[in-house]
Design an enzyme around this catalytic site. Structure first.
Site, PDB file in Angstrom:
ATOM      1  CB  SER A  61      -3.321   1.529   1.390  1.00 20.78           C
ATOM      2  OG  SER A  61      -3.679   0.494   2.293  1.00 20.78           O
ATOM      3  CE  LYS A  62       3.533  -3.777  -0.649  1.00 19.41           C
ATOM      4  NZ  LYS A  62       2.963  -5.081  -0.333  1.00 19.41           N
ATOM      5  NE  ARG A  63      -0.348  -0.223   6.059  1.00 21.07           N
ATOM      6  CZ  ARG A  63      -0.855   0.971   6.394  1.00 21.07           C
ATOM      7  NH1 ARG A  63      -1.896   1.042   7.197  1.00 21.07           N
ATOM      8  NH2 ARG A  63      -0.318   2.076   5.932  1.00 21.07           N
TER       9      ARG A  63
END
Ligand code: GLU
Length: 508
Positions: free
Chosen positions: A261-263
């Site tokens: 994910s972007k996180r």
């Protein structure tokens, strides 16, 4: 069946293209090129609520930067256009009618509130054979009422009529055959009168058919849609020309289970987008591979190996070599950990392969950003510098840290290195060194080095201390390439000036 290979990359312009989407585009491209086929770029923009301005331009720019060439698309044109779904409304309307006329789909008038109530009344409610007759649709209502509702402009949707209790055999080139029972599927919405647009499922199938797509290569997240898509092909009587399906494994977190994910990128410090993205709504900026200093060839090489291998131990491969070697035989079915450090390694390797003069060209703007007047240095000088330090860098920007002292004298000196190398008698020895350097007939590394080393030996000085103290005055710390390469490049006057400055400024 021997048909021309035609593949499509079919992103929805709902935001920046994710790095996983880039890998999907790449595998489509490699497969198409490997088989002399066509690569289509289709913009799937039928979900008007999720449309994000700038996303389509971003997709085009990212693919162009990476060298993924499109044969047919919105910009490129082609014989199967338009390639943007919002421009194909007539086609979808006509195909919805085909299904309605054939009794394979029906019209439903249930309002959002009615659907909500049905869900509340029955746990696991699904709009299907077991419930549809109790809902408000063209199967449950009298024909006259249906006509009247339509004539009055009541909003409706068209749903796919799924026959329950049938085994649907789905084939995936990576995963083999999977049988699923149609009873678990719901009567999917295919079209909404409110915006006169089809849903993803209908538009996607109709376009793949009309564009004569031979292979649908997409992310694993679309695997659950495959049985429905098979049934749609059947309903249109297109099963004979149904494409082959390949669902690519997920990209996983670098350090654990679960989807990338972007996180993860924010947490571990790597981009998840090919290019920098400026969110038009929030104004937030997300970093991209391009802006972080990656070369497109390195990104391509890195991504190609996330879920595929060439069947031998080659690692560094150009786009042409990837095309040559690509096949689904060596694709993996399980998720690929996103080892971003490997991406850095690839970038390092591609920078080593780059021509020094070309790398110097990329270094010039970095130097300017750091306030260096680059006109004062020749192209040859910068190229020589690059050749001396490039094996220490992963990114062009790293050149500054590795080579700043070729352009500016140190303004401070490392405390740690002073403690270790600057002894009480060092200033005296450095003063002697200056005399030695002044007397050198040539300042070329190959000539200067033996003379200076002989002087150190002759005097019985500690070679490590002398050389490191010398280096400290030149660089500001005890690092950098071979010392006589540095002196040759910065020249005699600058070398001596720096030693003098060191003698005055460094206190043991
Ligand atoms: N529009 C879908 C997406 O955004 C396409 C999925 C497919 O390739 O069928 O990924």
């Amino acid at each position: 069946m021997n048909r021309k290979v035609r593949v499509r990359f079919a992103p929805s312009p709902t935001g920046p293209l994710h790095i996983g989407g880039v890998r999907t585009a790449l595998y489509n491209y490699l497969f198409a090129r490997r088989h002399g086929g066509d690569m289509i770029l289709r913009i799937e923009d039928t979900d008007s609520h999720r449309f994000v301005p700038g996303a389509e331009a971003y997709i085009n720019e990212a693919l162009a930067w990476l060298g993924i060439k499109i044969d047919e698309g919105v910009k490129e044109g082609g014989a199967y256009g338009p390639y943007k779904q919002s421009e194909r409304r007539d086609i979808y309307r006509e195909h919805v009618k085909m299904l309605l006329d054939a009794g394979k789909a029906y019209i439903a008038f249930d309002t959002p509130e009615e659907l909500e109530a049905a869900r509340a009344a029955k746990p696991n409610f699904q709009y299907d054979a077991s419930t549809r007759m109790s809902m408000r649709n063209s199967l449950s209502l009298p024909a006259r009422e249906v006509e009247k509702l339509i004539a009055d402009g009541t909003p409706y949707v068209v749903r796919f009529l799924i026959e329950p209790g049938r085994d649907v055999e789905v084939n995936d080139l990576l995963r083999g055959k999977v049988v699923i029972n149609s009873s678990i599927l719901d009567d999917k919405v295919l079209y909404k009168s409110a915006d006169d647009l089809p849903t993803y499922h209908l538009a996607n199938i109709v376009d793949d058919h009309l564009m004569e797509v031979s292979h649908v290569i997409r992310g694993e997240e679309w695997l659950p849609s495959a049985p429905l898509h098979y049934l749609l092909y059947e309903a249109f009587d297109w099963s004979d020309t149904r494409p082959e399906f390949v669902h690519l494994p997920l990209l996983l977190k670098p350090d654990g289970k679960g989807k990338l994910s972007k996180r993860d990128g924010d947490r571990l410090g790597f981009p998840v987008f090919p290019l920098e993205w400026h969110d038009p709504a929030s104004g937030a900026v997300s970093t991209g591979y391009r802006e972080s200093g990656y070369l497109p060839e390195a990104v391509i090489n890195f991504l190609a190996l996330l879920g595929w291998n060439p069947g031998d131990d080659s690692e560094i491969m150009s786009m042409d070599e990837l095309i040559e070697k690509f096949s689904f035989d060596h694709c993996s079915r399980s998720g690929a950990k996103f080892a971003f450090d490997k991406g850095r390694w690839f970038n390092h390797e591609y920078l080593q392969k780059m021509d020094d003069a070309e790398l110097a060209e990329l270094f010039i703007p970095v130097l300017k950003d750091h306030g260096v007047d680059t006109d004062k240095f020749s192209k040859e000088y910068i190229t020589r510098v690059v050749s001396l330090v490039k094996n220490r860098i992963n990114f062009v920007a790293d050149l500054w840290d590795q080579a700043r002292f070729f352009f500016v004298a140190p303004t401070g000196y490392s405390e740690k290195d002073i403690k270790k190398r600057w002894k009480e008698d060092t200033p005296e020895i450095m003063a002697e060194l200056i005399e030695q350097l002044k007397a050198l007939p040539s300042f070329e590394a190959s000539e200067a080095e033996p003379v200076i080393l002989a002087w150190v030996a002759d005097k019985g000085y500690h070679l490590g201390n002398v050389m490191n103290a010398f280096r400290l005055t030149l660089v500001g710390e005890c690092k950098g390439p071979h010392i006589f390469d540095i002196t040759e490049l910065i020249g005699r006057d600058e070398t001596i000036a720096r030693i003098e400055r060191g003698i005055n400024a460094i206190k043991a």
